[in-house]
Design a protein around this motif. Structure first.
Motif: not given
Lengths: 185, 416
Positions: A20-24, A163-167, A171-185
């Protein structure tokens, strides 16, 4: 979530953290390269300081800033370079306190026109200093088309910033995804 | 014991180090904030070359290092915090591109402030601002540093040891806000009198009208709010209660910042000297529309900021004029944000304060809401509130991220 927990979450999302930072950065670089540029041309006029009366010479430099910013200087520019729309450019003549060095800054969308205005104004101030104020050895520094022009936006700068913004977004997306993985059955 | 376990133990011990009721994280933040404030305020005084640019950089980076350690010890992260960080970085991009990187400090302080109780920050800000301001004024009165007399037309204005006449009045205004936010329901007539005398004295010397009138408004609001429980100002308290519960308050809380920004921006862009109404408005606003319009036509708008050389009338630390050239300073912060810092960062800034106002309304933090509404008005003709040393409300931007339910009622401002 503590900082350590955050880092352990990020370990599972290395791909997005790199991609993502590279793309940004690439997109920002591309956009900043394509959009119209803003050019700032600078010229410096130096008024020599004599040993006998340095304050008088500094006052002359101060007076020249007002001359450069004045209405008469504008009229001179209009008359000397009729083909250039002078009013479309920001023209500023400044000097630091107690200084004998004047900086002429001309900003606008066309580098060649900005250069022409800056050179003409520098010459006008030079003529005013030598003929009206009777100052000898006044010098216009960095005159000519080869001198460096400040160009904005700067594509490398935009690439780093986004690039910093992308980073951060990654990080935000990773946090969101890890939360949703944890909460899904 | 493994290295990981040792690190865990050290981290846990450091986090719970509490001299009095201050944790290590809070202590580091407050020390960093106090040092930073002292140097920021001294930088605006006519003290010559005592504080060099190099020393300022060392102090700034040291304070940022302390903040970083404080964040390592007490930082907590959730989705909202990370979204806040993303938006804050977009705002920082505008600051970097406009050549105002030094202003990023307040965003760092604001982010880290979510780990610290606001009443402690307010206490530190109050003592630091008061002591430094009184110190500078006393030094100028006894002649240790110059007390320059500035003649603006027929208005004689003393600088009281500062490089610009608005600085002491801004500090007094900020201290007034701090005291009202700190005392809230305990704000008494004595507090009001002390603040009134301080603001009046500075007003008489500097003739800074805006700060003085707004400080008076805050003192009156503070008194009305605090007296409602004591029933000593019955009619005023009834009026205030009706005001805060009226539907219009909700609308004002939601729309104050966007409406003020939009109105000021449109007036600046559409200004024309041929229009009599515009000309009258421009005259009332001290030529601000004309100056803003001229810079707008010269530079235009950008998405993420641009460098604009601004020539104002503040003095250097040695009492001399800082730069000579034609005056083109934009006073309205809204206009300045849009033209200099960029459209995206400006929208983020306005959205941030709107979010804070909505949060203050929903949490019934009436004192904070009143300050925010006054700030929304102030930003239309003044840009000094963009500096943390003059505006403690900037630290509140991260407060909704860390709403602490363990705060006492008066600190949460409940119960109107």
């Amino acid at each position: 979530m503590t900082l350590r927990q955050l880092f352990s979450t990020l370990r599972g999302h290395v791909a997005i953290i790199i991609c993502l930072p590279l793309c940004c950065a690439l997109v920002a670089y591309g956009v900043a390269s394509v959009i119209p540029k803003h050019y700032k041309v600078q010229r410096v006029v130096e008024v020599p300081i004599s040993q006998d009366n340095p304050d008088f010479d500094r006052n002359a430099a101060a007076k020249l800033t007002y001359v450069g910013n004045g209405e008469r200087a504008r009229n001179v520019l209009h008359n000397l370079i009729e083909e250039i729309p002078v009013d479309d450019y920001v023209i500023e003549v400044q000097a630091p306190p107690k200084s004998n060095v004047l900086t002429i800054g001309v900003s606008g969308m066309n580098e060649a026109e900005a250069t022409a205005i800056a050179d003409t104004l520098a010459q006008y101030i030079y003529t005013y200093a030598t003929h009206t104020l009777l100052k000898m050895n006044v010098e216009v520094i960095d005159e000519g088309p080869d001198t460096e022009t400040i160009v904005t936006p700067k594509p490398p700068m935009y690439a780093i910033e986004f690039a910093v913004f992308g980073l951060l977004v990654a990080v935000t997306i990773a946090t969101f995804r890890s939360r949703s993985c944890r909460t899904s059955p | 014991m493994g290295l990981k376990a040792r690190v865990n133990t050290v981290h846990s011990r450091l986090s719970h180090l509490s001299p009095g009721d201050i944790t290590a994280c809070e202590f580091l933040f407050l020390v960093s904030f106090a040092i930073w404030m002292v140097f920021q305020l001294l930088e605006t005084a006519l003290i010559g070359d005592i504080i060099s640019v190099h020393l300022m950089q060392v102090v700034r980076f040291s304070c940022i290092a302390l903040l970083f350690i404080s964040e390592l010890l007490g930082g907590r992260y959730d989705r909202r915090t990370l979204v806040w960080l993303c938006l804050a970085w977009l705002f920082c991009i505008g600051m970097i591109n406009s050549g105002q990187m030094y202003l990023i400090d307040w965003i760092l302080f604001s982010f880290c402030a979510r780990n610290v109780r606001m009443d402690k920050i307010l206490q530190v800000a109050f003592w630091v601002s008061s002591i430094v301001c009184v110190g500078i004024i006393l030094c100028s009165l006894i002649g240790l540093i110059p007390n320059v007399l500035w003649m603006a037309g027929d208005r004689p204005r003393y600088l009281l040891g500062f490089t610009y006449m608005l600085f002491p009045s801004m500090i007094a205004f900020n201290v007034t806000c701090i005291v009202v936010l700190l005392k809230q329901d305990r704000f008494s007539l004595v507090h009001a009198l002390c603040l009134l005398v301080a603001n009046l004295a500075i007003y008489l010397a500097t003739d800074s009208r805006l700060s003085f009138y707004l400080a008076i408004a805050i003192i009156v609001l503070g008194l009305m709010g605090s007296q409602r429980k004591r029933q000593s100002l019955a009619s005023a308290s009834i009026l205030l209660s009706r005001m805060v519960h009226a539907p219009i308050t909700r609308i004002v809380a939601y729309a104050a910042f966007p409406v003020c920004a939009l109105v000021m921006l449109l007036l600046t862009i559409m200004y024309s000297p041929d229009n009599a109404i515009m000309q009258a408005l421009n005259s009332i606003l001290g030529q601000r529309l004309e100056l803003g319009n001229s810079v707008f036509h010269g530079y235009g708008l950008t998405l993420f900021g641009q460098e604009i050389t601004q020539t104002g009338s503040a003095l250097g630390a040695d009492g001399t004029v800082t730069s000579m050239g034609s005056y083109n300073y934009i006073d309205s912060l809204y206009v300045k944000l849009f033209i200099q810092v960029g459209i995206v960062p400006a929208i983020i800034f306005i959205a941030g304060f709107t979010w804070l106002s909505i949060w203050a309304y929903n949490e019934r933090k009436w004192y904070l809401l009143a300050m925010l509404l006054i700030l929304a008005l102030r930003l239309t003709i003044d840009d000094l509130s963009f500096f943390l040393r003059y505006n403690i409300l900037l630290l509140y931007l991260s407060m909704p991220l860390a709403c602490r339910h363990d705060m006492p009622n008066e600190d949460r401002g409940e119960g109107v």
